[in-house]
Design a protein around this motif. Structure first.
Motif, PDB file in Angstrom:
ATOM      1  N   VAL A  47      -1.414  54.942  34.593  1.00  0.00           N
ATOM      2  CA  VAL A  47      -2.017  53.981  33.654  1.00  0.00           C
ATOM      3  C   VAL A  47      -2.066  52.585  34.273  1.00  0.00           C
ATOM      4  N   ALA A  48      -0.979  52.193  34.962  1.00  0.00           N
ATOM      5  CA  ALA A  48      -0.955  50.870  35.585  1.00  0.00           C
ATOM      6  C   ALA A  48      -2.023  50.749  36.664  1.00  0.00           C
ATOM      7  N   TRP A  49      -2.167  51.795  37.497  1.00  0.00           N
ATOM      8  CA  TRP A  49      -3.186  51.755  38.542  1.00  0.00           C
ATOM      9  C   TRP A  49      -4.597  51.705  37.962  1.00  0.00           C
ATOM     10  N   VAL A  50      -4.823  52.471  36.915  1.00  0.00           N
ATOM     11  CA  VAL A  50      -6.148  52.452  36.283  1.00  0.00           C
ATOM     12  C   VAL A  50      -6.444  51.079  35.690  1.00  0.00           C
ATOM     13  N   GLY A  51      -5.441  50.505  34.990  1.00  0.00           N
ATOM     14  CA  GLY A  51      -5.641  49.175  34.412  1.00  0.00           C
ATOM     15  C   GLY A  51      -5.894  48.115  35.467  1.00  0.00           C
ATOM     16  N   LEU A  52      -5.100  48.139  36.549  1.00  0.00           N
ATOM     17  CA  LEU A  52      -5.288  47.165  37.621  1.00  0.00           C
ATOM     18  C   LEU A  52      -6.638  47.351  38.312  1.00  0.00           C
ATOM     19  N   SER A  53      -7.058  48.597  38.452  1.00  0.00           N
ATOM     20  CA  SER A  53      -8.355  48.856  39.075  1.00  0.00           C
ATOM     21  C   SER A  53      -9.493  48.308  38.216  1.00  0.00           C
ATOM     22  N   LEU A  54      -9.383  48.500  36.902  1.00  0.00           N
ATOM     23  CA  LEU A  54     -10.413  47.972  36.008  1.00  0.00           C
ATOM     24  C   LEU A  54     -10.444  46.449  36.048  1.00  0.00           C
ATOM     25  N   LEU A  55      -9.259  45.835  36.032  1.00  0.00           N
ATOM     26  CA  LEU A  55      -9.216  44.376  36.132  1.00  0.00           C
ATOM     27  C   LEU A  55      -9.779  43.900  37.464  1.00  0.00           C
ATOM     28  N   VAL A  57     -12.088  45.362  39.222  1.00  0.00           N
ATOM     29  CA  VAL A  57     -13.549  45.474  39.157  1.00  0.00           C
ATOM     30  C   VAL A  57     -14.139  44.312  38.368  1.00  0.00           C
ATOM     31  N   VAL A  58     -13.477  43.959  37.256  1.00  0.00           N
ATOM     32  CA  VAL A  58     -13.972  42.855  36.429  1.00  0.00           C
ATOM     33  C   VAL A  58     -13.992  41.544  37.215  1.00  0.00           C
ATOM     34  N   PHE A  59     -12.933  41.302  37.990  1.00  0.00           N
ATOM     35  CA  PHE A  59     -12.846  40.048  38.736  1.00  0.00           C
ATOM     36  C   PHE A  59     -13.752  40.058  39.971  1.00  0.00           C
ATOM     37  N   LEU A  60     -13.931  41.214  40.593  1.00  0.00           N
ATOM     38  CA  LEU A  60     -14.722  41.281  41.819  1.00  0.00           C
ATOM     39  C   LEU A  60     -16.219  41.355  41.563  1.00  0.00           C
ATOM     40  N   TYR A  61     -16.605  41.870  40.412  1.00  0.00           N
ATOM     41  CA  TYR A  61     -18.029  42.078  40.161  1.00  0.00           C
ATOM     42  C   TYR A  61     -18.876  40.809  40.310  1.00  0.00           C
ATOM     43  N   PRO A  62     -18.469  39.657  39.732  1.00  0.00           N
ATOM     44  CA  PRO A  62     -19.313  38.459  39.897  1.00  0.00           C
ATOM     45  C   PRO A  62     -19.540  38.076  41.359  1.00  0.00           C
ATOM     46  N   PHE A  63     -18.487  38.174  42.185  1.00  0.00           N
ATOM     47  CA  PHE A  63     -18.660  37.798  43.589  1.00  0.00           C
ATOM     48  C   PHE A  63     -19.513  38.832  44.329  1.00  0.00           C
ATOM     49  N   VAL A  64     -19.315  40.116  44.024  1.00  0.00           N
ATOM     50  CA  VAL A  64     -20.148  41.149  44.649  1.00  0.00           C
ATOM     51  C   VAL A  64     -21.600  40.951  44.256  1.00  0.00           C
ATOM     52  N   TRP A  65     -21.848  40.630  42.993  1.00  0.00           N
ATOM     53  CA  TRP A  65     -23.211  40.351  42.546  1.00  0.00           C
ATOM     54  C   TRP A  65     -23.784  39.141  43.279  1.00  0.00           C
ATOM     55  N   LEU A  66     -22.956  38.105  43.476  1.00  0.00           N
ATOM     56  CA  LEU A  66     -23.411  36.902  44.167  1.00  0.00           C
ATOM     57  C   LEU A  66     -23.817  37.211  45.602  1.00  0.00           C
TER      58      LEU A  66
END
Length: 314
Positions: A47-55, A57-66
């Motif tokens: 559960v911790a790994w899944v939660g950290l992975s989702l977080l 993705v949320v934080f990395l997505y804007p920079f990846v989009w940029l």
């Protein structure tokens, strides 16, 4: 006449069998308990790994989009696809032609280095004074220093501007870093807590051996606080590199612009109210963000060590 109260053979055998059964039951219960604990621990880890992975993705997505948008032509910038349909490097060529980006990066690098080094050294000296020396009113003076953290920047903005204007420094890079010569309350607090965790006997022994006060600070205390100094240095690098407010207040000529002020001018020219060339702004943002990412990547170990070893002491 004595009575033999020892159990008979069948009774002793039954007791032994009962004890063996109880022992086996207890062992099975303990094994089952350990199994349930391992299962819960494994489930918690997943559960911790899944939660950290989702977080992540949320934080990395804007920079990846940029980054993805910087390789797209103008018509595809906002298609919300992470893999460009039309891959192009023209944006990176155009941004160097449209703006003096190299000069802005050089100005920012100069201001960042001067600001980070001066605030680290000045804050360390003040923190050492509060941690090592014993004098009357030390606690009250330290509280007064911390109280300056409660003042909003808007309160001192105009008085500070009037000071720099009277000194004839408005329009130069000096106001963006010279104020750090007097230290920072937050960094003073951080370094003081680290100094308090060092053994005082070490400094007293150095004094007995003939070391001066400055020698004790420079040769013994500072080398022992490298993790905390690294934290202060990196925090200040990030703060200065992204500082737009002071650049808007003090900088007038594009030749003195820092990266945030230069990006603001690009937004004015090519963004809202301009020519709507967002690919130029996005590409410039990527170029100016990469150096900061590299700094954090190289200093991440020092940051973790410094934060972990800096506690609330004294």
């Amino acid at each position: 006449m004595t009575t033999d109260i020892r159990p008979t053979a069948p009774a002793a055998s039954a007791a032994a069998q009962a004890a063996a059964v109880n022992s086996t039951t207890d062992a099975a219960a303990r094994a089952a308990g350990r199994g349930r604990y391992r299962a819960r621990k494994r489930a918690g880890t997943i559960v911790a790994w899944v939660g950290l992975s989702l977080l992540g993705v949320v934080f990395l997505y804007p920079f990846v989009w940029l980054v993805s948008a910087s390789f797209k032509p103008r018509g595809e910038v906002f298609d919300n696809q992470l893999i460009p349909q039309t891959f192009t490097l023209d944006n990176y060529v155009q941004v160097w032609q449209e703006a003096p980006l190299a000069l802005w990066l050089l100005n920012t690098l100069l201001v960042t280095v001067l600001a980070a080094v001066t605030v680290t050294l000045s804050s360390a000296m003040v923190a050492w004074g509060f941690a090592y020396f014993r004098f009357r009113g030390r606690g009250a003076l330290f509280v007064l220093v911390l109280a300056t953290m409660m003042l909003p920047g808007a309160v001192t903005m105009i008085p500070v501007f009037l000071i720099w204007n009277a000194l004839g420094q408005v329009g130069t890079l000096t106001p963006l870093w010279a104020g750090n010569l007097f230290g920072s309350a937050f960094y003073i607090f951080l370094l003081r807590q680290f100094f308090l965790g060092l053994p005082r006997d070490l400094f007293e022994a150095a004094r007995i051996d003939g070391a001066s006060q400055w020698g004790v600070f420079w040769r013994i205390a500072l080398p022992l606080t490298k993790p905390a100094l690294a934290v202060v240095l990196v925090f200040e690098v990030q703060a200065v590199w992204t500082d737009l407010m002071r650049a808007l207040i003090y900088l007038r000529d594009s030749d003195t612009f820092t990266v945030p002020r230069g990006l603001k001018s690009l937004v004015d020219a090519y963004g809202f109210g301009g020519e709507w060339h967002w690919e130029v702004i996005i590409t410039a943002s990527v170029i100016t963000t990469v150096p900061l990412i590299i700094v954090f990547f190289l200093a991440q170990r020092k940051i973790i060590d410094g934060v972990a070893s800096t506690g609330i002491k004294g």
